[in-house]
Write a protein that holds these residues in place. Structure first.
Motif: not given
Length: 266
Positions: A249-265
């Motif tokens: 169900x993630x076909x619409x996720x494209x061109x993204x930079x997803x942070x995994x950082x606890x909210x740092x950015x």
């Protein structure tokens, strides 16, 4: 996205039955966690990297996996490694560019060799491997590319200008390529971990200890300050973000930079 059928189990875990996933830098840390995550979802996994022994260790612990050593910065090795991987498991359906390295120094002391190394392993390597697998994905009109970047691709950090430049380049490449293939059945994304419990973190801690005289606990505390949750990210958390991007169900996720950082950015 692959000839295999994807289903979602009651637990919420995605299945990627029979898909061929190539994970570079797959012998340790985040890469090993991603390989395990995708194998657990039913994928056939090729783990790649320069060192054969850790790759074999990871592959040996997975259900259907193979170790194919190659240097992502060497065009010839990339082509030969891909041919070997495809010979057994078929065309690559999923590419995870995870190979990378970090070096630190004040900008004025950063040598051209150090600058070039950071660009080659973190940016050019992702370019070479992606370029090698992309035509097949486009021809089959199915495929997903995920590159493990860093929060250093979304913000700046002192003393790692070359690393930041390379990771910003990764994000730029991801966004541009995503637009090129948006109508061709392929998605291209990046995940951007903050400081994560890996060998790379251990090296950063050792560098701080050496250069500042701080003890290990103090060095770790200095690095964790940037995470609003007050902790380091785990490799498994990064792997879960990758697994979600590869889900049905993630076909619409494209061109993204997803942070995994606890909210740092945030």
């Amino acid at each position: 996205m692959s000839r295999a059928t994807q289903t979602s189990e009651a637990s919420g875990a995605y299945r990627l039955e029979g898909a061929h996933a190539l994970v570079t830098g797959g012998g340790t840390g985040i890469g090993a966690a991603i390989a395990a995550r995708l194998s657990g979802a039913g994928a056939r996994v090729t783990v790649a990297g320069r060192r054969a022994e850790p790759l074999r260790g990871v592959a040996g612990g997975l259900e259907t996996a193979q170790a194919v050593p190659f240097d992502v910065t060497d065009e010839g090795e990339v082509e030969a490694g891909l041919a070997e991987a495809v010979e057994r498991f078929g065309p690559v359906d999923v590419l995870v560019n995870n190979a990378g390295a970090a070096e630190s120094s004040p900008f004025a002391r950063t040598t051209l060799d150090a600058w070039s190394r950071m660009l080659e392993v973190n940016l050019t390597g992702a370019f070479l491997v992606t370029r090698a697998v992309l035509p097949g994905m486009v021809d089959r009109r199915r495929g997903r590319v995920v590159t493990v970047a860093s929060t250093a691709g979304l913000k700046g950090y002192p003393y790692v200008a070359a690393y930041c430049a390379a990771k910003h380049g990764v994000i730029g490449m991801t966004r541009a390529l995503a637009l090129e293939v948006a109508r061709k059945g392929v998605t291209v994304n990046a995940v951007c971990p903050g400081y994560t419990e890996t060998d790379l973190l251990a090296q950063s801690v050792a560098n701080i200890v050496e250069k500042t005289g701080a003890d290990e606990a103090g060095a770790r505390a200095r690095l964790v300050e940037g995470n609003p949750q007050g902790r380091f990210v785990s490799p498994e958390e990064v792997a879960e973000a990758v697994g979600w991007i590869l889900g049905p169900n993630a076909e619409a996720i494209n061109g993204q930079a997803i942070a995994v950082d606890g909210g740092e950015v945030a």
